[in-house]
Scaffold this motif. Structure first.
Motif, mmCIF file in Angstrom:
data_model
loop_
_atom_site.group_PDB
_atom_site.id
_atom_site.type_symbol
_atom_site.label_atom_id
_atom_site.label_comp_id
_atom_site.label_asym_id
_atom_site.label_seq_id
_atom_site.Cartn_x
_atom_site.Cartn_y
_atom_site.Cartn_z
ATOM 1 N N LEU A 262 13.484 30.567 -23.485
ATOM 2 C CA LEU A 262 12.835 29.253 -23.442
ATOM 3 C C LEU A 262 13.815 28.138 -23.787
ATOM 4 C CD1 LEU A 262 9.462 30.032 -25.280
ATOM 5 C CD2 LEU A 262 9.825 29.839 -22.816
ATOM 6 N N PHE A 263 14.896 28.487 -24.496
ATOM 7 C CA PHE A 263 15.879 27.501 -24.939
ATOM 8 C C PHE A 263 17.141 27.548 -24.074
ATOM 9 C CE2 PHE A 263 13.201 28.657 -28.489
ATOM 10 C CZ PHE A 263 12.862 27.426 -29.036
ATOM 11 N N GLU A 264 17.024 28.098 -22.879
ATOM 12 C CA GLU A 264 18.192 28.253 -22.002
ATOM 13 C C GLU A 264 18.829 26.901 -21.677
ATOM 14 O OE1 GLU A 264 19.321 31.057 -18.155
ATOM 15 O OE2 GLU A 264 17.231 30.527 -18.532
ATOM 16 N N ASP A 265 18.007 25.872 -21.574
ATOM 17 C CA ASP A 265 18.533 24.535 -21.254
ATOM 18 C C ASP A 265 18.542 23.615 -22.467
ATOM 19 O OD1 ASP A 265 18.862 25.213 -18.548
ATOM 20 O OD2 ASP A 265 16.727 24.846 -18.173
ATOM 21 N N GLY A 266 18.502 24.218 -23.673
ATOM 22 C CA GLY A 266 18.527 23.420 -24.891
ATOM 23 C C GLY A 266 17.140 22.918 -25.252
ATOM 24 N N GLY A 267 17.076 21.825 -26.001
ATOM 25 C CA GLY A 267 15.808 21.233 -26.393
ATOM 26 C C GLY A 267 15.189 21.932 -27.594
ATOM 27 N N SER A 268 13.999 21.502 -27.949
ATOM 28 C CA SER A 268 13.285 22.084 -29.080
ATOM 29 C C SER A 268 11.837 22.325 -28.686
ATOM 30 C CB SER A 268 13.367 21.164 -30.298
ATOM 31 O OG SER A 268 12.766 19.909 -29.998
ATOM 32 N N MET A 269 11.187 23.249 -29.398
ATOM 33 C CA MET A 269 9.785 23.585 -29.124
ATOM 34 C C MET A 269 9.086 23.896 -30.434
ATOM 35 S SD MET A 269 10.008 26.056 -25.755
ATOM 36 C CE MET A 269 8.242 25.961 -25.431
ATOM 37 N N ASN A 270 7.814 23.530 -30.536
ATOM 38 C CA ASN A 270 7.064 23.903 -31.730
ATOM 39 C C ASN A 270 6.388 25.252 -31.522
ATOM 40 O OD1 ASN A 270 4.509 23.568 -30.437
ATOM 41 N ND2 ASN A 270 4.573 21.366 -30.863
#
Length: 422
Positions: A262-270
């Motif tokens: 889910l983090f393959e392109d960076g970013g953050s998730m809750n």
């Protein structure tokens, strides 16, 4: 426990050799000593119900996972033989079998075993020793269906894996898969040969789902009437991860891989977004995120930093992660799962014992037609003692259950005498 018992047994043998080894005129003394040692071990094992059998199985599991290392084949086989030599002292052989077969299954599925040859050798030793025990305990040739089922499972596991290897090789050699950069490896297992595992829910990435669907079509073309259930909780994945300090190869569980992708392109998730995107069950997802963000190898960061995973926590790929090794294995956090599994094993053992007692009582009553309580209890103990030694209260409980189910009945003239209901 097991290393100490092995050391104690060696010490007792050394005493016997030093005391009697050079005295051919005193074979009786040596025999008395050796019999005393055997009696002491049997009484010691009897004092700790179930635990010694469980510990022997776990000791062998550890040895198989570590492998022989610098030891020769003969030395490693001798170590396994010595550990299995303690098996004769436990009366809870069904406990040993349950823990052993589950550990064997995990070693094979997760490819953690030192060697298939050593695994097969242990099964061979167990078959030989179980046969000797049954000849000793059951000279009349009482049914050995439980033992046969146990050993059939062991051999069935190896057979399933061999057939799976041939099948996956055939599928991967199809023109459409020869150049796959991310090959899928599948183990097709028969339910009857393996412990029961939770299937686990997960939303797979499109590439994984496409490969899985392709294999299903291939499998159905050969076995149209069979159904495939996917045990995703046992899946493993190898990922290539890029950090600021360099590229690493991560060996992770399928759940961990689905989260990391889910983090393959960076970013953050809750937490809630991750749960919705992966479809992983709540408790399992919390454990998975703990292993990735709070374990020794923190490839994710968590805000706020705390030991538990809350619904409002936010996760981000840890680009600054460093480790001296290029290939890393990230363990799943399994403390709670292990406790749950131990409970399931205990329940399964008790369930099997209940069935074994029912079968023994019915078989004996069918043959004898009429028996007193004491005689029936005695014969039931003899019938099942190759697997475990039941308490009279356990037998009484199953007798009452069989009366309720109308397999047997109490004699009209004597409540302590039972009759078989044809």
């Amino acid at each position: 426990m097991i290393p100490d018992l092995l050391a104690l047994r060696k010490f007792a043998e050394l005493i016997a050799r030093d005391a009697f080894g050079e005295d051919p005129d005193d074979p009786a003394g040596e025999r008395v000593w050796r019999n005393s040692v055997l009696d002491a071990f049997e009484k010691g094992f009897a004092g700790r119900v179930k635990k010694p059998a469980e510990m022997i199985a776990k000791y062998i599991d550890q040895a198989m996972r570590k492998g022989q290392r610098s030891a020769s084949d003969d030395e490693f086989n001798r170590l396994l033989n010595e550990a299995l030599g303690l098996y004769r002292f436990t009366k809870d052989r069904d406990v040993f079998r349950e823990f052993y077969i589950r550990a064997l299954a995990k070693r094979l599925l997760l490819q953690k075993s030192a060697s298939d040859d050593f695994e097969m050798n242990v099964l061979k030793i167990l078959i030989e020793r179980e046969s000797l025990l049954c000849i000793y305990l059951h000279p009349s040739g009482i049914d050995r269906a439980t033992d046969d089922k146990f050993f059939e499972k062991g051999h069935g596991m190896f057979s399933d894996l061999a057939l799976s290897r041939d099948m996956i090789r055939e599928w991967q050699n199809l023109p459409s898969h020869r150049d796959d950069k991310e090959p899928l490896n599948v183990m097709v297992l028969q339910h009857s040969n393996w412990p029961t595992y939770g299937l686990g829910q997960v939303i797979l990435p499109k590439d994984m789902e496409r490969s899985l669907s392709s294999f299903v079509r291939f499998y159905k073309s050969k076995h149209a009437q069979r159904k495939l259930d996917w045990a995703h909780s046992l899946g493993t994945v190898t990922l290539t991860a890029r950090f600021d300090a360099g590229t690493k190869e991560l060996s992770v569980s399928l759940y961990q891989a689905v989260v990391l992708l889910l983090f393959e392109d960076g970013g953050s998730m809750n937490f809630q977004d991750i749960k919705e995107a992966t479809g992983i069950e709540d408790k399992e997802l919390r454990r998975t995120l703990q292993s990735l963000a709070l374990g020794r190898k923190r490839v994710l960061t968590k805000v706020p930093l705390s030991k538990d995973v809350d619904d409002t926590d936010v996760f981000e790929y840890n680009a600054k992660f460093t480790d001296k090794n290029r290939r890393l294995h990230i363990n799943s956090i399994q403390q709670a799962e292990t406790a749950e599994e131990a409970k399931q094993i205990a329940e399964h053992i008790e369930e099997d014992r209940t069935h074994a007692l029912d079968a023994a009582i019915v078989r004996i009553m069918k043959a004898r037609k009429r028996l007193g309580n004491n005689k029936l209890t005695e014969e039931v103990i003899i019938a099942v003692r190759a697997h475990f030694v039941p308490q009279p209260a356990q037998i009484k409980k199953q007798i009452e259950s069989l009366i309720e189910r109308e397999y047997i009945t109490r004699s009209d003239g004597d409540r302590n005498t039972f009759e078989y209901v044809a």
